[in-house]
Each structure stands twice: as structure tokens, then as C-alpha cells.
Scaffold this active site. Structure first.
Site, short mmCIF file in Angstrom:
data_model
loop_
_atom_site.label_atom_id
_atom_site.label_comp_id
_atom_site.label_asym_id
_atom_site.label_seq_id
_atom_site.Cartn_x
_atom_site.Cartn_y
_atom_site.Cartn_z
N THR A 113 2.87 4.70 7.42
CA THR A 113 3.42 4.18 6.16
C THR A 113 2.38 4.28 5.04
O THR A 113 2.68 4.76 3.94
CB THR A 113 3.88 2.72 6.35
OG1 THR A 113 4.84 2.70 7.40
CG2 THR A 113 4.53 2.17 5.09
N ASP A 148 10.49 9.92 7.40
CA ASP A 148 10.71 8.55 7.87
C ASP A 148 9.57 7.67 7.35
O ASP A 148 8.61 7.39 8.07
CB ASP A 148 10.78 8.53 9.40
CG ASP A 148 11.30 7.21 9.93
OD1 ASP A 148 11.45 6.27 9.14
OD2 ASP A 148 11.53 7.12 11.15
N TRP A 149 9.70 7.28 6.08
CA TRP A 149 8.70 6.44 5.40
C TRP A 149 9.22 5.01 5.39
O TRP A 149 10.16 4.70 4.67
CB TRP A 149 8.49 6.99 3.99
CG TRP A 149 7.54 6.23 3.11
CD1 TRP A 149 6.87 5.07 3.40
CD2 TRP A 149 7.17 6.59 1.78
NE1 TRP A 149 6.10 4.69 2.33
CE2 TRP A 149 6.26 5.61 1.32
CE3 TRP A 149 7.49 7.65 0.92
CZ2 TRP A 149 5.69 5.65 0.06
CZ3 TRP A 149 6.94 7.69 -0.34
CH2 TRP A 149 6.04 6.70 -0.77
N GLU A 150 8.62 4.15 6.26
CA GLU A 150 9.12 2.78 6.43
C GLU A 150 8.10 1.74 5.95
O GLU A 150 7.30 1.28 6.75
CB GLU A 150 9.45 2.51 7.90
CG GLU A 150 10.56 3.39 8.45
CD GLU A 150 10.89 3.04 9.90
OE1 GLU A 150 10.76 1.87 10.29
OE2 GLU A 150 11.26 3.95 10.64
N TRP A 151 8.13 1.34 4.72
CA TRP A 151 9.00 1.72 3.63
C TRP A 151 8.14 1.85 2.38
O TRP A 151 7.07 1.23 2.34
CB TRP A 151 10.08 0.68 3.35
CG TRP A 151 10.64 0.03 4.57
CD1 TRP A 151 10.24 -1.15 5.12
CD2 TRP A 151 11.67 0.53 5.42
NE1 TRP A 151 11.01 -1.42 6.24
CE2 TRP A 151 11.88 -0.40 6.44
CE3 TRP A 151 12.46 1.68 5.40
CZ2 TRP A 151 12.83 -0.22 7.45
CZ3 TRP A 151 13.41 1.84 6.39
CH2 TRP A 151 13.58 0.90 7.40
#
Ligand code: NAG
Ligand code: NAG
Ligand code: NAG
Ligand code: NAG
Ligand code: NAG
Ligand code: NAG
Length: 382
Positions: A113, A148-151
Site C-alpha cells: 500500500t 490492487d491498492w488497498e487503499w
């Protein structure tokens, strides 16, 4: 390290030298709206290899995850990873019922992230990262890339995400023209809702940039409740919730109301349960008092939920109000989706006009019942 002081400087210089393209490209491949029946694959799942995937049940499989180097921002693959990637794509492309493959970048956890936030913050690192992601995708014959960048954690990072998506799409279009290949797909796994309405730092996704530059989003319609709140059980992937907005209907509608066409929205379904230990074994409903995480330290893959139910002759309840299933035995309590709740959700997703569904994650279901019924259900009603 000198890195942290040097980067902002380089970044500023880059800004001064570059006239950034500001036009939005259009996600050219979203012109075809074929149904997405997706699932993620993780190479670390024990005893589960790409050749174990029943490809007749899916259209797209996501390889989770790969992260770039935190120094060069390029993908620097070990020999082991390179072998795993080529095994994955060749197994799935040459299967008797082939599926498309996407390489998913990032994943949950602070390390990927923070790295994605750093990369997205600066035009020069975005450029290096985009180029390297496409090089890897083409080298290993993936059909696309998934972020998939959380968040993104604040408004600034949401703006950076918009820049990243615009520049990525431009490069994808350029590369496809130059090489005369179909453009790479570009997707993202996102929060279940278009805005982080529960977070003290309110922020909204850059929906216009998402609409113009992504083929579709994978909305993570799960993890609404879990052992991070040990005091009460909850429906971890409630489609409806009369008491709160932690529900798939709220999240999916927020994306549509923010202007994202339904054909760019794919609904996530969990192939795992979240567990609690009840305070009182006689108080077992959704929202019942609990004391701590239950079996599996709070998480059970679906196949283990089935084992748990058999092991302890658990009581299984389908809750129509939330469209979820739970089971309990003694003080152990599990919220999950089984065939019944997953099928109702599939029907609701179709009623909303969504593009399809995806599962997290392959290998958590050993009998393929949910995946095969979902696949059949969507065809019947399409
Ligand atoms: C980069 O990643 C390596 C290995 O994961 C880690 O040991 C190192 O601390 C990281 N460096 C920075 C600057 O984040
Ligand atoms: C991929 O790996 C599996 C298991 O390790 C092996 O059985 C299979 O032959 C490999 N497939 C390819 C195409 O390399
Ligand atoms: C990546 O950058 C190199 C060097 O500029 C260029 O030759 C190559 O075509 C780029 N690759 C992609 C996939 O855009
Ligand atoms: C849920 O969100 C809607 C707006 O979409 C708002 O009107 C409503 O008050 C919210 N409900 C709760 C329980 O927070
Ligand atoms: C639960 O209910 C049963 C049957 O009514 C009763 O015998 C038992 O004592 C109750 N257990 C607790 C912990 O209250
Ligand atoms: C099921 O029972 C077996 C044997 O007693 C035990 O080892 C296993 O942990 C149980 N699994 C679950 C998910 O309850």
C-alpha cells in the site's frame, strides 16, 4: 537513506520539464460487455496449482500478487517467480477451455500500500512502473493488468490514482497500436463503495478517471464485519443491512450513483468465512454478543467451514434479510456465503445490470459447488 529526500526533488524537476498529457483516453476494450466470471489465484495456497483450476467455470483469472521493487519501481522477478508466472499463463491459455489472465499488482498490507502510494505520487515513478508492468504482462503473455491498492488513504492519493490510471491507459493504447496486439486489459480491485464514508478521512474514488480508463472494477463486497470488532457477530458480506450502510447494495449503488456504468462493475464474493466466539451459546443471531475471534483465528476458507459444520454438526442458518449464511456449534460462530446465499447475490447482481462477479480466492473451495452454480446461474438469466 537519501532516497526519501531526493525523490520529492526529482519529482519537482520532472514536473517543471514535462508538459503532462491531460487528455483522457477511452478504455477501448470496454466496448465488448461479455460477462466476467473471475477469480483470484494465489501461488501460496498449499496443494493448489494452476492446473487444478476448473477453467470451464471462469472467464478471467487474476494472479495475486506481484509488487515492484521499492527502489527502482520496476518489476524485478526472481527465477522462481518467473517460472510461476509462465506456468500460470501457459497452463490457463492452453487449457481445453482457455481463460484470460490478468496480473494483479499490490495486495493488502502496509508494504504494498505504501509503495503504490509512493509510486503514484510522482510522474517519473509512475512512468517507470507503468512501462515495467506492461513489459512483464507482455513477456509472460498476460491479457491484462489489475491494480490492487488497498487503499489510497486521502484525497491527494485519490488524485494520484487518477493520474496513474490516465497515464497507464494512454501507454496501453500506444503500445497496442505500435505492436498491433489487442490492448492489455486494465482493471482495479477497489473498496466495496465509491467513497470511504466510515473513515475519519473522508475521500472518494476518482470515478471519472476510473470510468474512462479502466475496463472494469472488482468491488470487494466483503469484510464488512470481522474479529477486528470482537464484541458482536456480523454478516461479513451482507447484501442488505437494515441497520447500517455496510452492505453490498449500498456499496454497489454508490458506484452507480457516482457515474460508473453498471457494465464496469464486477461484484466480489468471498469464498471464506469470518468467525467469532459467542458470549452466550444460546444467543446466536447476527449481531449476537461475542468475545473474540473464533476458529481459524477469525477466518476459515470455505472448505474448512464445510469441515467445521460436519465436525460439530453445526446449525446452519440462511438469513434472507442480509442474504448471508451463518453456522454455529457451541460458542463457535461463522458468517459466510454458501451456494444458497451466493446464488441470491448472483441474481441481485444481474438485476443491477452488473458485468459479472469474482471470487476471493481459488483454492478456498475444493468441491467447486459455488463456482459452478454461479457460472450456470449467470448464463441462465443473461
Ligand atoms: C524495500 O524492501 C526490502 C525488502 O522487502 C526491505 O527490507 C526494505 O526495508 C525496503 N526499503 C524501503 C526503502 O522501503
Ligand atoms: C505447472 O506446474 C505444475 C505443478 O507444478 C506442473 O504439473 C505443470 O506441468 C506445469 N505446467 C506448465 C505448463 O509448465
Ligand atoms: C518501455 O520503455 C522502453 C524504453 O523507453 C521502450 O522501448 C518500450 O517500448 C516500453 N515498453 C512498453 C510496453 O511500453
Ligand atoms: C446510508 O447512506 C445514505 C446515503 O446513501 C444515507 O441517507 C443514510 O442516512 C445512511 N444510513 C446510515 C444508517 O448511515
Ligand atoms: C442454554 O439453553 C439451554 C436450554 O434451554 C440451557 O439448558 C442452558 O443452561 C443454556 N446455556 C446457557 C449458557 O445459558
Ligand atoms: C475438524 O476436526 C478435526 C479432527 O478432530 C480437527 O483436527 C479440525 O481442526 C477440525 N476442523 C475444523 C475446521 O473444525
Amino acid at each position: 537513506m537519501a532516497k526519501s529526500t531526493l525523490l520529492p526533488f526529482l519529482c519537482t524537476v520532472f514536473f517543471l520539464l514535462m508538459a503532462m498529457p491531460s487528455i483522457d483516453a477511452t478504455a477501448s476494450s470496454s466496448s465488448s460487455f461479455s460477462t466476467i466470471k473471475g477469480s483470484y489465484y494465489t501461488p501460496w495456497t498449499p496443494d493448489f496449482t494452476p492446473s487444478d483450476i476448473d477453467t470451464t467455470l471462469f472467464t478471467h483469472i487474476f494472479y495475486a500478487f506481484l509488487s515492484p521493487s521499492n527502489i527502482t519501481f520496476k518489476f524485478e522477478l526472481s527465477e522462481t517467480t518467473a517460472v510461476a508466472l509462465s506456468n500460470f499463463t501457459s497452463t490457463l491459455r492452453f487449457a481445453s477451455s482457455p481463460v484470460k489472465t490478468l496480473l494483479s499488482i499490490g495486495g493488502s498490507g502496509d508494504v504494498p500500500t505504501a509503495l503504490l502510494a509512493e509510486i503514484a505520487s510522482c510522474p517519473s515513478s509512475r512512468k517507470v512502473f507503468i512501462n515495467s508492468s506492461m513489459e512483464v504482462a507482455r513477456k509472460f503473455a498476460f491479457d491484462g493488468l489489475d491494480l490492487d491498492w488497498e487503499w489510497p488513504k486521502n484525497r491527494k492519493e485519490m488524485k494520484d490514482l487518477a493520474h496513474l490510471l490516465r497515464e497507464w491507459r494512454l501507454e496501453i493504447i500506444k503500445e497496442a497500436r505500435a505492436t498491433k496486439q489487442p490492448p492489455l486489459l486494465l482493471t482495479a480491485a477497489v473498496y466495496f463503495a465509491a467513497d470511504f464514508f466510515l473513515d475519519p478521512v473522508y475521500r472518494m474514488y476518482p470515478v471519472a478517471a476510473i470510468r474512462k480508463n479502466l475496463d472494469w472494477i472488482n468491488a470487494m463486497c466483503y469484510d464488512y464485519h470481522g474479529a477486528w470488532d470482537p464484541s458482536a457477530t456480523g454478516a461479513q458480506a451482507a447484501f442488505f443491512d437494515p441497520k447500517s450502510n455496510l452492505s453490498s447494495i449500498h456499496g454497489l449503488k454508490s458506484w452507480l450513483q457516482a457515474g460508473l456504468p453498471a457494465k464496469q462493475v464486477v461484484m466480489g464474493l468471498p469464498l471464506y468465512g469470518r468467525t467469532w466466539e459467542l458470549k452466550d451459546p444460546n444467543v446466536t443471531e447476527i449481531g449476537a454478543p461475542a468475545v473474540k475471534a473464533g476458529p481459524g483465528d477469525g477466518v476459515l476458507p470455505y472448505s474448512d467451514v464445510q469441515v467445521f459444520n460436519r465436525n460439530y454438526s453445526a446449525t446452519v442458518v440462511y438469513d434472507a434479510e442480509t442474504v448471508s449464511t451463518y453456522s454455529f456449534a457451541g460458542t463457535s460462530w461463522v458468517s459466510y456465503d454458501d451456494v444458497a446465499s451466493a446464488m441470491v447475490k448472483i441474481g441481485l447482481a444481474q438485476a443491477l445490470g452488473l458485468r459479472g462477479y469474482f471470487f476471493w480466492v481459488l483454492g478456498y473451495e475444493t468441491d467447486w459447488q459455488i463456482s459452478s452454480q454461479a457460472s450456470r446461474a449467470w448464463i441462465l438469466n443473461d
